[in-house]
Write an enzyme that holds these catalytic residues in place. Sequence first.
Site, PDB file in Angstrom:
ATOM      1  NE  ARG A   1      -3.735  -2.255   2.060  1.00 15.57           N
ATOM      2  CZ  ARG A   1      -5.071  -2.210   2.271  1.00 15.57           C
ATOM      3  NH1 ARG A   1      -5.543  -1.069   2.444  1.00 15.57           N
ATOM      4  NH2 ARG A   1      -5.768  -3.205   1.839  1.00 15.57           N
TER       5      ARG A   1
ATOM      6  CB  SER B   1     -21.411 -12.456   9.969  1.00 19.89           C
ATOM      7  OG  SER B   1     -20.442 -11.458   9.420  1.00 19.89           O
TER       8      SER B   1
ATOM      9  CB  SER C   1     -17.703   0.469   1.159  1.00 17.27           C
ATOM     10  OG  SER C   1     -16.876  -0.460   1.434  1.00 17.27           O
TER      11      SER C   1
ATOM     12  CG  HIS D   1     -20.109   2.912   2.697  1.00 16.92           C
ATOM     13  ND1 HIS D   1     -18.956   3.679   2.375  1.00 16.92           N
ATOM     14  CD2 HIS D   1     -19.444   1.930   3.647  1.00 16.92           C
ATOM     15  CE1 HIS D   1     -17.740   3.066   2.865  1.00 16.92           C
ATOM     16  NE2 HIS D   1     -18.147   2.276   3.489  1.00 16.92           N
TER      17      HIS D   1
ATOM     18  CB  THR E   1     -19.110   6.164  10.101  1.00 16.48           C
ATOM     19  OG1 THR E   1     -17.802   6.944  10.479  1.00 16.48           O
ATOM     20  CG2 THR E   1     -19.453   6.765   8.574  1.00 16.48           C
TER      21      THR E   1
ATOM     22  CE  LYS F   1     -15.882   4.940   6.011  1.00 16.46           C
ATOM     23  NZ  LYS F   1     -16.243   3.598   5.899  1.00 16.46           N
TER      24      LYS F   1
ATOM     25  CB  THR G   1     -10.814   5.011  24.389  1.00 19.61           C
ATOM     26  OG1 THR G   1      -9.966   5.606  23.328  1.00 19.61           O
ATOM     27  CG2 THR G   1     -12.388   4.910  23.902  1.00 19.61           C
ATOM     28  CB  THR G   2      -9.502  10.101  25.225  1.00 21.72           C
ATOM     29  OG1 THR G   2      -8.380   9.806  26.286  1.00 21.72           O
ATOM     30  CG2 THR G   2      -9.644  11.614  25.424  1.00 21.72           C
TER      31      THR G   2
ATOM     32  CB  THR H   1      -9.709  -3.337   0.500  1.00 22.97           C
ATOM     33  OG1 THR H   1      -8.508  -2.948   1.118  1.00 22.97           O
ATOM     34  CG2 THR H   1     -10.836  -2.605   0.541  1.00 22.97           C
TER      35      THR H   1
HETATM   36  C1  LIG Z   1     -15.416   2.488   6.857  1.00 23.98           C
HETATM   37  C2  LIG Z   1     -16.146   1.565   7.590  1.00 23.98           C
HETATM   38  C3  LIG Z   1     -16.433   1.631   8.700  1.00 23.98           C
HETATM   39  C4  LIG Z   1     -15.514   2.277  10.007  1.00 23.98           C
HETATM   40  O1  LIG Z   1     -16.290   3.494  10.137  1.00 23.98           O
HETATM   41  P1  LIG Z   1     -14.913   4.459  10.377  1.00 23.98           P
HETATM   42  O2  LIG Z   1     -15.679   5.617  11.160  1.00 23.98           O
HETATM   43  O3  LIG Z   1     -14.124   4.708   9.204  1.00 23.98           O
HETATM   44  O4  LIG Z   1     -13.975   3.863  11.362  1.00 23.98           O
HETATM   45  C5  LIG Z   1     -17.645   0.332   9.347  1.00 23.98           C
HETATM   46  N1  LIG Z   1     -18.272  -0.245   8.532  1.00 23.98           N
HETATM   47  C6  LIG Z   1     -18.059  -0.055   7.135  1.00 23.98           C
HETATM   48  C7  LIG Z   1     -18.867  -0.937   6.107  1.00 23.98           C
HETATM   49  C8  LIG Z   1     -17.114   0.694   6.762  1.00 23.98           C
HETATM   50  O5  LIG Z   1     -16.988   0.846   5.272  1.00 23.98           O
END
Ligand SMILES: *Cc1c(COP(=O)(O)O)cnc(C)c1O
Length: 404
Positions: free
Chosen positions: A21, A136, A188, A216, A244, A247, A276-277, A362
């Site tokens: 990478r 899953s 994704s 996504h 998230t 994104k 974690t903080t 990936t």
């Molecule tokens: C990017 C991604 C995550 C993780 O989200 P982040 O906020 O980037 O850590 C979780 N699930 C899927 C399907 C993703 O593509």
Amino acid sequence: MDFDALFTDQLDALREEGNYRIFAELERRAGAFPRARSHDEDAPDEVTVWCSNDYLGMGQHPKVVAAMTDAVEKHGCGAGGTRNISGNTHQHALLEAELADLHGKEGALLFTSGYVSNWAALSTLGARLPDAVILSDEKNHASMIEGIRHSRADKVIWKHNDPEDLDRKLSALPSNATKIVAFESVYSMDGDICPMQEIVEVAERHGAMTYLDEVHAVGMYGPRGGGVSEELGLADRITLIEGTLGKAYGVVGGYITGSAALCDFIRSFASGFIFTTALPPAVAAAARMSIAHLKESATERMRQREQVEKLRARLDELGIPHLPNASHIIPVMIKDPVKCRQLADILMQDFGIYVQPINYPTVPKGTERLRFTPGPLHSDRDIEYLVQALATLWKRCAIAHAVA
Ligand SMILES: *Cc1c(COP(=O)(O)O)cnc(C)c1O
């Protein structure tokens, strides 16, 4: 002992496969997105980003930038602790209320990233629920897979987007099992969207809990950006919706939403939440502004859809094959890691077009691709420039094939 030799041996193997990478070093320019300054010697100074997950350009939206800078001025930079020990701020509470409202749930819980939210929530559910079995989808994201693995619960993998296979696998489980069906809305890398209604119905029939990753899709689908589950009116039938803030919302952070009891359970038992903080309050403020904006405004979503359609149509006209799907993600299949890397390098160096090659792990080996994510800020000229560059490279490749 030469430890570095242990490291470099494996790195050399990666290089030989074409899977090493290389990161592009960019400087995103607020106000000019998708333009960015490149710090790579071989690339032009200014490049156009075609593979960002900041799908709608919200990372530079004036309201979001203002929300973050205002909050930094008011509250300073860091949260100052974990949520439990002095890091729980008013901004976190406001954001969680916004998230619960987004998905029409009683509660929400914030994490430092989407990855951590999946990892922490699934590992806690799988570890603590009696006789848990996690079902899953075979294409689930690494963060879900790692969470499931860490839970040590029994795991059953069902065929991608196949409710019938899920049904069969649920039927085979003992009646005392606590069943958790884990899946995503928009996948994704292929950009395909799950048959959510059917999956939910199968899960309900078997009394299984549903765990949906809308990473996504949040901000992008549904009248308020609540994701595919909102668009289809299914959110209230899904036990847990995960998303998230990094994104389409353009900031950073992850979350789950669900019943008050579910969120309290994860809050109380998930190591990845507790130790974690907390996210900086300014991050929470910016994310909340972004969510609130996209609840009200469909302008970004509509414009993005137009640009996605335009790029697809031009690729079709020029005979450049891409995976058909119902989402905003346009994968152009190259099917070879070395060629994929080379094409990406030429696009960057000769054309100032940045698209990261997507290679193993990936995606599976042999399905390497360039993954384009057009957004509302890509102009028609950007699209035309991109397709002309791709057409030129396609001709070059065809010529190379003919000669060889
Ligand atoms: C990017 C991604 C995550 C993780 O989200 P982040 O906020 O980037 O850590 C979780 N699930 C899927 C399907 C993703 O593509």
